[in-house]
Design a protein around this motif. Sequence first.
Motif, PDB file in Angstrom:
ATOM      1  N   LEU A 243       0.828  -1.206   0.000  1.00  0.00           N
ATOM      2  CA  LEU A 243       0.000   0.000   0.000  1.00  0.00           C
ATOM      3  C   LEU A 243       0.863   1.257   0.000  1.00  0.00           C
ATOM      4  CD1 LEU A 243      -2.890   1.133   0.133  1.00  0.00           C
ATOM      5  CD2 LEU A 243      -2.721   1.037   2.629  1.00  0.00           C
ATOM      6  N   VAL A 244       1.971   1.214   0.729  1.00  0.00           N
ATOM      7  CA  VAL A 244       2.886   2.362   0.735  1.00  0.00           C
ATOM      8  C   VAL A 244       3.478   2.569  -0.657  1.00  0.00           C
ATOM      9  CG1 VAL A 244       5.027   3.298   1.704  1.00  0.00           C
ATOM     10  CG2 VAL A 244       3.436   2.053   3.177  1.00  0.00           C
ATOM     11  N   SER A 245       3.828   1.489  -1.332  1.00  0.00           N
ATOM     12  CA  SER A 245       4.495   1.619  -2.636  1.00  0.00           C
ATOM     13  C   SER A 245       3.605   2.246  -3.699  1.00  0.00           C
ATOM     14  CB  SER A 245       4.993   0.248  -3.108  1.00  0.00           C
ATOM     15  OG  SER A 245       3.939  -0.540  -3.631  1.00  0.00           O
ATOM     16  N   ILE A 246       2.275   2.095  -3.580  1.00  0.00           N
ATOM     17  CA  ILE A 246       1.378   2.681  -4.573  1.00  0.00           C
ATOM     18  C   ILE A 246       0.867   4.056  -4.150  1.00  0.00           C
ATOM     19  CG2 ILE A 246       0.654   0.415  -5.420  1.00  0.00           C
ATOM     20  CD1 ILE A 246      -1.978   0.794  -3.887  1.00  0.00           C
ATOM     21  N   SER A 247       1.277   4.504  -2.969  1.00  0.00           N
ATOM     22  CA  SER A 247       0.856   5.813  -2.474  1.00  0.00           C
ATOM     23  C   SER A 247       1.664   6.916  -3.148  1.00  0.00           C
ATOM     24  CB  SER A 247       1.035   5.898  -0.963  1.00  0.00           C
ATOM     25  OG  SER A 247       0.294   4.897  -0.300  1.00  0.00           O
ATOM     26  N   HIS A 248       1.111   8.110  -3.148  1.00  0.00           N
ATOM     27  CA  HIS A 248       1.808   9.290  -3.675  1.00  0.00           C
ATOM     28  C   HIS A 248       2.431  10.056  -2.506  1.00  0.00           C
ATOM     29  CE1 HIS A 248       0.191   9.379  -7.885  1.00  0.00           C
ATOM     30  NE2 HIS A 248      -0.636   8.520  -7.324  1.00  0.00           N
ATOM     31  N   PRO A 249       3.609  10.621  -2.701  1.00  0.00           N
ATOM     32  CA  PRO A 249       4.142  11.526  -1.677  1.00  0.00           C
ATOM     33  C   PRO A 249       3.161  12.663  -1.415  1.00  0.00           C
ATOM     34  CG  PRO A 249       5.828  10.992  -3.302  1.00  0.00           C
ATOM     35  CD  PRO A 249       4.530  10.458  -3.832  1.00  0.00           C
ATOM     36  N   SER A 250       3.071  13.093  -0.187  1.00  0.00           N
ATOM     37  CA  SER A 250       2.100  14.121   0.186  1.00  0.00           C
ATOM     38  C   SER A 250       2.718  15.515   0.104  1.00  0.00           C
ATOM     39  CB  SER A 250       1.591  13.863   1.608  1.00  0.00           C
ATOM     40  OG  SER A 250       0.787  14.930   2.040  1.00  0.00           O
ATOM     41  N   LYS A 251       1.988  16.417  -0.515  1.00  0.00           N
ATOM     42  CA  LYS A 251       2.464  17.812  -0.612  1.00  0.00           C
ATOM     43  C   LYS A 251       2.487  18.472   0.767  1.00  0.00           C
ATOM     44  CE  LYS A 251      -2.141  19.646  -1.688  1.00  0.00           C
ATOM     45  NZ  LYS A 251      -2.944  20.416  -2.668  1.00  0.00           N
TER      46      LYS A 251
END
Length: 399
Positions: A243-251
């Motif tokens: 799940l972490v790997s498909i997440s986007h970095p947060s602005k």
Amino acid sequence: MLAEKTQTRPIYSIPSIRNYRWSTHLDLLRGLASLLVFIGHMRILLFLEYSEISNPSFLIKRLNSFTVLGHQSVMIFFVLSGFFISASVIKRIQQKQWSWINYLVDRLTRLYIVLIPALLLSYFWDSLGIKIFGTGQDSFYGEKFHNGHLATYKILENFTFQNALGTLAFVQTIFVDLFGSNKAVWSLAYEFWYYILFPSIILFFFAKSLKARILYACLASIILLMIGSEIRIYFLIWLMGALVSISHPSKYLNNKNILKPLTYLSILILCIALISERFIGREIADFFIGFSTAVMIYLLVNSRSQIRQEGAYEKFSKGLAGCSYTLYLVHMPILCFIRACIIGDRPWEPDILHIFLALIIVVFVFLYAVVIAHFTEAKTSKFRNLIMSWIKNRALNQA
């Protein structure tokens, strides 16, 4: 420019994780988790159970808390594995570069280059121990491990060719028992089937033909039925890393004044999760550890800090991670042999002298693993390239 691009793309698409400092932090985490498993087994084999110690000192209480985290550390391995493996799988599928042959060569070379020598060493140390100490009721190899944690596990009963072959097929704990004294290999069965299960599920959704979807649905279903309820449950922890790997970095985490305190807080929460089993039970604690590890990894990945020059910290973390898999697989049989050699019927009291002797054993076994890793784990890429070259040459010859 690279940092800006990573803010708009999912984490799995990062071109090279080795450019980032968080990669070094994850190397350290993997290495420390392996050490905790090793030290935990050392305590179990050499020392009295904590419940048998009368009036333990503050130091003994802290040492006990530090050396009972082996199982919990495997949860960290699962999340790290889910993070890295899923990123590789999804990236290849997205880029239309997926190949089961390439993927299996990658995974199996990584697993077997250490597992096969580890099983041979298990055979050597257990055979030597059985030859020297016999298999009677008073023998460490013939009867039970001294400790309640391993009281139902007998080395001699599990020292069979069937168990060794089953371990090579990654069906230990599913269809066969663990081989000899090497109780640490249990998690490889979990890992391997997660490696097959995850791409099967992803390919089911990406497949264009109905036939392919049916095939992947059947494959995933067969695996889920075969592996049993416990391995299925822990797949959810593995998926936390995915799940972490498909997440986007947060602005919202671009600000270091926000990201840094949250990262330190996540590390603190993970430390609390590691010792939470005594309060909330093992299964709930395992999920707490998995979730805490996933959150920490996500926060670390949001840091865009890049490695400008490899220093002592980077070299240490990389070196520790580079022998972690080997240490995990080879420590148990030699520890058992050392235990049979130096300890009689009653394990050690955790006094200063015996703690010092245990530290000497820890250093010796760690160096033993480092030497083996130099000839196995460190050669993974070279071995993988040889296998791929052989496959390509064979395909060309048959064309």
